[in-house]
Motif scaffolding. Structure first.
Motif, mmCIF file in Angstrom:
data_model
loop_
_atom_site.group_PDB
_atom_site.id
_atom_site.type_symbol
_atom_site.label_atom_id
_atom_site.label_comp_id
_atom_site.label_asym_id
_atom_site.label_seq_id
_atom_site.Cartn_x
_atom_site.Cartn_y
_atom_site.Cartn_z
ATOM 1 N N UNK A 197 -7.819 -13.981 3.982
ATOM 2 C CA UNK A 197 -7.382 -13.691 2.856
ATOM 3 C C UNK A 197 -6.815 -14.292 1.589
ATOM 4 N N UNK A 198 -5.278 -14.940 1.969
ATOM 5 C CA UNK A 198 -3.890 -14.680 1.001
ATOM 6 C C UNK A 198 -4.496 -15.810 0.321
ATOM 7 N N UNK A 199 -4.784 -17.223 0.824
ATOM 8 C CA UNK A 199 -5.597 -18.404 0.503
ATOM 9 C C UNK A 199 -6.354 -18.043 -0.165
ATOM 10 N N UNK A 221 0.896 -12.275 -7.636
ATOM 11 C CA UNK A 221 2.662 -11.942 -8.134
ATOM 12 C C UNK A 221 2.251 -10.908 -6.667
ATOM 13 N N UNK A 222 3.652 -11.129 -6.489
ATOM 14 C CA UNK A 222 4.320 -10.893 -5.218
ATOM 15 C C UNK A 222 5.424 -9.626 -5.070
ATOM 16 N N UNK A 223 4.821 -8.834 -4.439
ATOM 17 C CA UNK A 223 5.247 -7.193 -4.986
ATOM 18 C C UNK A 223 5.869 -7.117 -3.884
ATOM 19 N N UNK A 224 7.571 -7.096 -4.160
ATOM 20 C CA UNK A 224 8.237 -6.521 -2.261
ATOM 21 C C UNK A 224 8.157 -8.346 -1.438
ATOM 22 N N UNK A 225 7.855 -9.107 -1.939
ATOM 23 C CA UNK A 225 7.406 -10.589 -1.399
ATOM 24 C C UNK A 225 7.199 -11.422 -2.361
ATOM 25 N N UNK A 226 7.208 -12.473 -2.264
ATOM 26 C CA UNK A 226 6.762 -13.998 -2.641
ATOM 27 C C UNK A 226 5.760 -14.278 -2.402
ATOM 28 N N UNK A 227 4.572 -14.549 -3.593
ATOM 29 C CA UNK A 227 2.925 -15.061 -3.013
ATOM 30 C C UNK A 227 3.228 -16.204 -1.782
ATOM 31 N N UNK A 228 3.987 -17.258 -2.178
ATOM 32 C CA UNK A 228 4.079 -18.703 -1.223
ATOM 33 C C UNK A 228 4.530 -18.055 -0.094
ATOM 34 N N UNK A 229 5.136 -16.808 0.249
ATOM 35 C CA UNK A 229 5.668 -17.496 1.445
ATOM 36 C C UNK A 229 5.362 -15.021 2.300
ATOM 37 N N UNK A 230 4.503 -15.421 1.432
ATOM 38 C CA UNK A 230 4.653 -13.770 1.573
ATOM 39 C C UNK A 230 3.065 -13.807 3.442
#
Length: 158
Positions: free
Chosen positions: A20-22, A39-48
């Protein structure tokens, strides 16, 4: 005004969450010119995925409902710039899910702009699981409408 609906992801596994994230972050859906609407909220999208997994492990909640996937969708023909739609979705995530890691990805490859929010089910702050029900969905719709109305007022003033 946009509508919000939850996607019932039956595959509540680490692999399902990764997929799903991909999917929501795919460049062909989220990039316009040189702008990427992820955008990541409280996280980085690349390492979510790793961050969400670490939160689950920290609170010993690695199974059951792993994530929620919801879509904030503007109707076909509704005129809104991708930047604004993305800002609205990020603000919704920040206000509604401030204790959770969320990836917000705005898809601009269709005639109707829509934003995906993928939410860790476990709070990084206190380890409590998020539970969606009729009342929480109604509250999300109300908050979404309020954010849209506030943004409209701000744009009319400038």
């Amino acid at each position: 005004m946009p509508i919000i609906h939850f996607i019932n992801n039956k595959t509540q596994t680490a692999g399902g969450m990764k997929n799903v994230l991909n999917y929501v972050s795919r460049k062909e859906k989220t990039v316009s010119e040189d702008k990427r609407f992820v955008t990541g909220v409280n996280c980085s999208p690349e390492t979510a995925l790793d961050e969400m997994t670490a939160t689950k492990n920290l609170y010993h909640k690695p199974d059951g409902r792993l994530y929620y996937h919801l879509v904030q969708s503007f109707p076909s023909g509704y005129e809104i710039e991708p930047e604004l739609a993305h800002k609205i979705a990020v603000e919704l995530a920040e206000k509604a899910f401030n204790k959770y890691e969320v990836v917000v990805a705005t898809h601009i490859d269709r005639e109707h702009i829509h934003s995906h929010l993928v939410l860790n089910s476990v709070s990084f702050e206190d380890g409590k699981k998020y539970h969606s029900n009729k009342e929480s969905v109604e509250e999300l719709m109300k908050l979404s409408d309020e954010i849209c109305q506030q943004r409209r007022k701000l744009s009319q003033q400038s």
